[in-house]
Design an enzyme around this catalytic site. Structure first.
Site, PDB file in Angstrom:
ATOM      1  N   ASN A 181       0.876  -1.173   0.000  1.00  0.00           N
ATOM      2  CA  ASN A 181       0.000   0.000   0.000  1.00  0.00           C
ATOM      3  C   ASN A 181       0.912   1.221   0.000  1.00  0.00           C
ATOM      4  O   ASN A 181       1.474   1.574   1.023  1.00  0.00           O
ATOM      5  CB  ASN A 181      -0.891  -0.019   1.259  1.00  0.00           C
ATOM      6  CG  ASN A 181      -1.681   1.267   1.420  1.00  0.00           C
ATOM      7  OD1 ASN A 181      -1.791   2.068   0.481  1.00  0.00           O
ATOM      8  ND2 ASN A 181      -2.233   1.484   2.610  1.00  0.00           N
TER       9      ASN A 181
ATOM     10  N   LYS B 140       0.178   4.294  -0.355  1.00  0.00           N
ATOM     11  CA  LYS B 140      -0.423   5.545   0.144  1.00  0.00           C
ATOM     12  C   LYS B 140      -0.101   6.670  -0.847  1.00  0.00           C
ATOM     13  O   LYS B 140      -0.053   6.402  -2.045  1.00  0.00           O
ATOM     14  CB  LYS B 140       0.065   5.830   1.557  1.00  0.00           C
ATOM     15  CG  LYS B 140      -0.091   4.595   2.452  1.00  0.00           C
ATOM     16  CD  LYS B 140       0.080   4.858   3.907  1.00  0.00           C
ATOM     17  CE  LYS B 140      -0.123   3.540   4.665  1.00  0.00           C
ATOM     18  NZ  LYS B 140      -0.086   3.688   6.101  1.00  0.00           N
TER      19      LYS B 140
ATOM     20  N   HIS C 162      -9.595   1.687   4.947  1.00  0.00           N
ATOM     21  CA  HIS C 162      -8.310   1.884   5.632  1.00  0.00           C
ATOM     22  C   HIS C 162      -8.503   2.907   6.752  1.00  0.00           C
ATOM     23  O   HIS C 162      -9.275   3.863   6.594  1.00  0.00           O
ATOM     24  CB  HIS C 162      -7.256   2.377   4.628  1.00  0.00           C
ATOM     25  CG  HIS C 162      -5.873   2.350   5.204  1.00  0.00           C
ATOM     26  ND1 HIS C 162      -5.420   3.325   6.067  1.00  0.00           N
ATOM     27  CD2 HIS C 162      -4.866   1.454   5.074  1.00  0.00           C
ATOM     28  CE1 HIS C 162      -4.186   3.023   6.427  1.00  0.00           C
ATOM     29  NE2 HIS C 162      -3.825   1.904   5.851  1.00  0.00           N
TER      30      HIS C 162
ATOM     31  N   GLU D 163      -6.787   5.294   7.707  1.00  0.00           N
ATOM     32  CA  GLU D 163      -6.518   6.689   7.329  1.00  0.00           C
ATOM     33  C   GLU D 163      -7.727   7.304   6.627  1.00  0.00           C
ATOM     34  O   GLU D 163      -8.012   8.493   6.782  1.00  0.00           O
ATOM     35  CB  GLU D 163      -5.252   6.751   6.447  1.00  0.00           C
ATOM     36  CG  GLU D 163      -4.000   6.550   7.282  1.00  0.00           C
ATOM     37  CD  GLU D 163      -2.823   5.941   6.545  1.00  0.00           C
ATOM     38  OE1 GLU D 163      -2.801   5.947   5.303  1.00  0.00           O
ATOM     39  OE2 GLU D 163      -1.916   5.425   7.235  1.00  0.00           O
TER      40      GLU D 163
ATOM     41  N   GLU E 149      -5.677  -4.408  10.704  1.00  0.00           N
ATOM     42  CA  GLU E 149      -4.671  -3.367  10.852  1.00  0.00           C
ATOM     43  C   GLU E 149      -4.895  -2.579  12.144  1.00  0.00           C
ATOM     44  O   GLU E 149      -5.685  -1.624  12.150  1.00  0.00           O
ATOM     45  CB  GLU E 149      -4.732  -2.412   9.659  1.00  0.00           C
ATOM     46  CG  GLU E 149      -4.340  -3.041   8.345  1.00  0.00           C
ATOM     47  CD  GLU E 149      -3.622  -2.049   7.452  1.00  0.00           C
ATOM     48  OE1 GLU E 149      -2.567  -2.383   6.924  1.00  0.00           O
ATOM     49  OE2 GLU E 149      -4.119  -0.912   7.308  1.00  0.00           O
TER      50      GLU E 149
ATOM     51  N   GLY F 199       2.480   2.556  10.568  1.00  0.00           N
ATOM     52  CA  GLY F 199       3.458   3.621  10.356  1.00  0.00           C
ATOM     53  C   GLY F 199       4.230   4.015  11.607  1.00  0.00           C
ATOM     54  O   GLY F 199       4.883   5.061  11.639  1.00  0.00           O
TER      55      GLY F 199
ATOM     56  N   SER G 120       3.257  -1.873  10.219  1.00  0.00           N
ATOM     57  CA  SER G 120       4.713  -1.997  10.374  1.00  0.00           C
ATOM     58  C   SER G 120       5.244  -3.392  10.027  1.00  0.00           C
ATOM     59  O   SER G 120       6.169  -3.888  10.663  1.00  0.00           O
ATOM     60  CB  SER G 120       5.152  -1.576  11.784  1.00  0.00           C
ATOM     61  OG  SER G 120       4.786  -0.229  12.025  1.00  0.00           O
TER      62      SER G 120
END
Ligand code: PGA
Length: 259
Positions: free
Chosen positions: A13, A15, A99, A101, A171, A177, A217
């Protein structure tokens, strides 16, 4: 992972990283240095503008191209948005939905996530549905309740037939991250619980054959231990997928693990 019943899928991914020119260079290298992967599927979820370059260069390779988002409507007055059909027309095979985010930074509700699931499936795409708790929710001990809710909401109205194309990504938000990977046991525990939830919603057969990834991560050093968990069937890889050598290392481990 349990390769008898389900596919191992490693998905990058990116991003909001890499230009079309950078995508071209990455895809060329990926194609030429990819190990002979037989035991795992590889997906690269790139920004919209990078899709044509990625599709063109990864054609006839074992890497499928995915998008990171879509709009739920087939078309209409939605300035700046992209529909599932537009993605399918570009030969996109997968799309990330829900996701964290998108949920936190762009206000995506569970209802929106559900609508996007239906749009993706109707266009023939394979959704990678993300679920996961934040740190406070984990501390409060409500992780599994939250995920059960997220799953049920996202999958409302999704038929058993369509469910065959759905990939789930666990996730934990606190691991994304941050370099703070969940331990293999933490990842394994939640992925097993997710499979149990799918069993309740769709029965044992579908639950057994659904790929459940872990994301947060993931890197070349931890992928093997994560995949050693019975119910972790792959990785959704952010930061580490941006570096070609690192991404290939992850693919290599995923391809070998368990044999
Ligand atoms: P990360 O991102 O690997 O950089 O933690 C994972 C993701 O958000 O999908």
């Amino acid at each position: 992972m349990n390769r008898k019943y389900r596919k191992t899928i490693v998905a990058g991914n990116w991003k909001m990283h890499k230009t079309p020119a950078e995508t071209k260079a990455f895809a060329e290298r990926l194609k030429s240095s990819l190990p002979r992967v037989k035991r795992c599927s590889i997906v690269l979820c790139v920004p919209y503008v990078d899709i044509p370059a990625a599709v063109k260069l990864l054609k006839d390779s074992r890497v499928a191209v995915g998008a990171q988002n879509l709009h739920w409507a087939p078309n209409g007055a939605y300035t700046g948005e992209v529909s599932a059909e537009m993605l399918a027309d570009l030969d996109v095979k997968y799309v990330i939905i829900g996701h964290s985010e998108r949920r936190t930074l762009f206000g995506e509700s569970d209802l929106i996530v559900n609508k996007k699931m239906h749009a993706a499936l109707a266009a023939g795409l394979r959704p990678i549905l993300c679920v996961g708790e934040d740190w406070d929710q984990r501390q409060l001990g409500v992780t599994l309740e939250l995920i059960a809710y997220q799953l049920k909401a996202a999958l409302a109205g999704v038929s058993p037939e369509d469910m065959r194309r759905v990939v789930i990504a666990y996730e934990p938000i606190w691991a994304i991250g941050t370099g703070n990977t969940a331990t293999p046991e933490q990842a394994g525990e939640v992925c097993s619980a997710i499979r149990g939830m799918l069993r309740k919603l769709y029965g044992a057969r579908i639950a057994r054959s659904t790929t459940i990834q872990y994301g947060g991560s993931v890197n070349a050093a931890n992928i093997e231990d994560l995949l050693d968990q019975e119910d972790v069937d792959g990785g959704l890889v952010g930061t580490a997928s941006l570096d070609i050598a690192h991404f290939i290392e992850i693919i290599r481990s995923a391809n070998q693990d368990g044999y």
